[in-house]
Design a protein around this motif. Sequence first.
Motif, short mmCIF file in Angstrom:
data_model
loop_
_atom_site.label_atom_id
_atom_site.label_comp_id
_atom_site.label_asym_id
_atom_site.label_seq_id
_atom_site.Cartn_x
_atom_site.Cartn_y
_atom_site.Cartn_z
N PRO A 1 0.15 -1.92 11.21
CA PRO A 1 -1.18 -1.37 10.93
C PRO A 1 -2.06 -1.48 12.18
CG PRO A 1 -0.56 -3.01 9.27
CD PRO A 1 0.41 -3.13 10.41
N MET A 2 -2.98 -0.54 12.33
CA MET A 2 -3.90 -0.59 13.48
C MET A 2 -5.32 -0.70 12.92
SD MET A 2 -1.90 1.89 16.15
CE MET A 2 -1.98 3.46 15.34
N GLY A 3 -5.59 -1.85 12.33
CA GLY A 3 -6.83 -2.06 11.58
C GLY A 3 -8.09 -2.01 12.43
N ARG B 1 8.26 -6.45 6.95
CA ARG B 1 7.50 -7.22 7.93
C ARG B 1 6.70 -6.28 8.79
NH1 ARG B 1 12.01 -11.51 10.29
NH2 ARG B 1 12.44 -12.45 8.27
N THR B 2 5.71 -6.82 9.46
CA THR B 2 4.99 -6.05 10.46
C THR B 2 5.81 -6.10 11.74
OG1 THR B 2 2.90 -6.75 9.48
CG2 THR B 2 2.83 -5.94 11.75
N SER B 3 6.07 -4.97 12.35
CA SER B 3 6.77 -5.01 13.64
C SER B 3 5.83 -4.57 14.75
CB SER B 3 8.01 -4.12 13.64
OG SER B 3 8.58 -4.17 14.96
N CYS C 1 -9.81 8.25 5.29
CA CYS C 1 -8.65 7.52 5.80
C CYS C 1 -8.98 6.03 5.85
CB CYS C 1 -8.32 8.03 7.20
SG CYS C 1 -7.24 6.95 8.10
N TRP C 2 -8.14 5.19 5.32
CA TRP C 2 -8.42 3.75 5.31
C TRP C 2 -7.35 2.92 6.02
CZ3 TRP C 2 -4.87 0.88 2.49
CH2 TRP C 2 -4.12 1.59 1.55
N LEU C 3 -6.27 3.56 6.43
CA LEU C 3 -5.29 2.82 7.24
C LEU C 3 -4.62 3.76 8.22
CD1 LEU C 3 -4.36 -0.20 7.29
CD2 LEU C 3 -2.22 0.58 6.29
#
Length: 350
Positions: free
Chosen positions: A302-304, A142-144, A325-327
């Motif tokens: 993630p810090m999109g 999960r995203t936390s 870098c893509w993420l």
Amino acid sequence: MTARGGQLYDRVWDRIGDVARLAPTPHNTQPFRIVPRGPRNADLVVVRERLLPREDHGNLYMAAAFGIFATALEHAARYVGRDIAIDVAPLVDIANLHTASRRVLLGRATLSEPGPVDPAETRWTMRIEPRDGLRALLETRRTSRLPYHDRPVLGASTSAMAHVAGVYGHRFLSFDDAALVRRVLRLNTDAVIDNLQLGDEREEIRGWYRYGDTPPDGDGLWERPMNQPAWELRSAFATPWLYRLPGFRQFARRRYLRTQRGTRHVGLLCGPFVEWPDLVHAGRMLMAFWLEMAAHDIYMQPMGSMLTNAKYADAIARQFDVDDCWLVFRFGYSDVPPRAPRLRSIVEHE
Ligand SMILES: Cc1cc2nc3c(=O)[nH]c(=O)nc-3n(C[C@H](O)[C@H](O)[C@H](O)COP(=O)(O)O)c2cc1C
């Protein structure tokens, strides 16, 4: 095909869809659908209205999300006792996906009986994971957006993560210098606030925000998984200009950073991320990587916003001296985050 046969194949695809819908997508938009064409075949399509073309320039991250979905489908098929081959459509005009037809074919899936598993396969491929463990891992990932437990991630875990990235030809860069981590989190907060000032991006995202108790089934970003109260989310959309006032911006920044306390690590994923096949491959890598993290009890956020905004993407490139870098993400141990809902079904029977 008899009616009975029809029901049978529909059930297989429904069971596969029930697991594959756990695949993460940007803003939880869940744009991918399985359209059964027979007992062994299905089309994999993207729903145009669920793309994010204003924020996701060139639909790059959605293309990668299809790779995530493809990997989730493979695990889902294995969970129901099948092997699956996914033929990705060779030519997809990613940049114009949002102006194409309502449904665009991205790939075809073919089921077969499972073949023997090569004992040499490592655990991250999950081919040797027991079926229940497979589903549990997909649920655990999960995203936390919670604060993280203020302790470093084990070196063995970051090595395992780097291994997964490397197998796909990508690089995982991990940083734990406290000042650097702080700088990146601040930069991300600034990106989130600055992006609020971009009218068309803001309006696009607004449509995916959801308020109130998180339902078991659904899509979009709910306040509990977002770890932000409704008033804060609403005010961001209703009065974005407020965030331009230095005092208020400072206040908002502090509040947001408080949700990220305890973060010891930021990570970068780098590698080819421009052409359709590379994007799908990057997404496959991300899912394998994220599941590996889950297997080590590690969460990420993630810090999109930083990479969709050219100014901040540039700052990241300069800070880390990387041009691919893509993420960017923060990662670490955290309490179990609230579950983001999923649509009840992603299978469309025509
Ligand atoms: C490519 C990609 C980019 C994402 N970017 C962000 C982001 O910038 N900020 C954030 O909080 N979550 C981000 N997410 C997390 C999604 O919002 C999340 O996966 C989705 O809401 C489903 O929740 P889950 O991961 O807990 O299952 C991103 C996810 C993906 C796949």
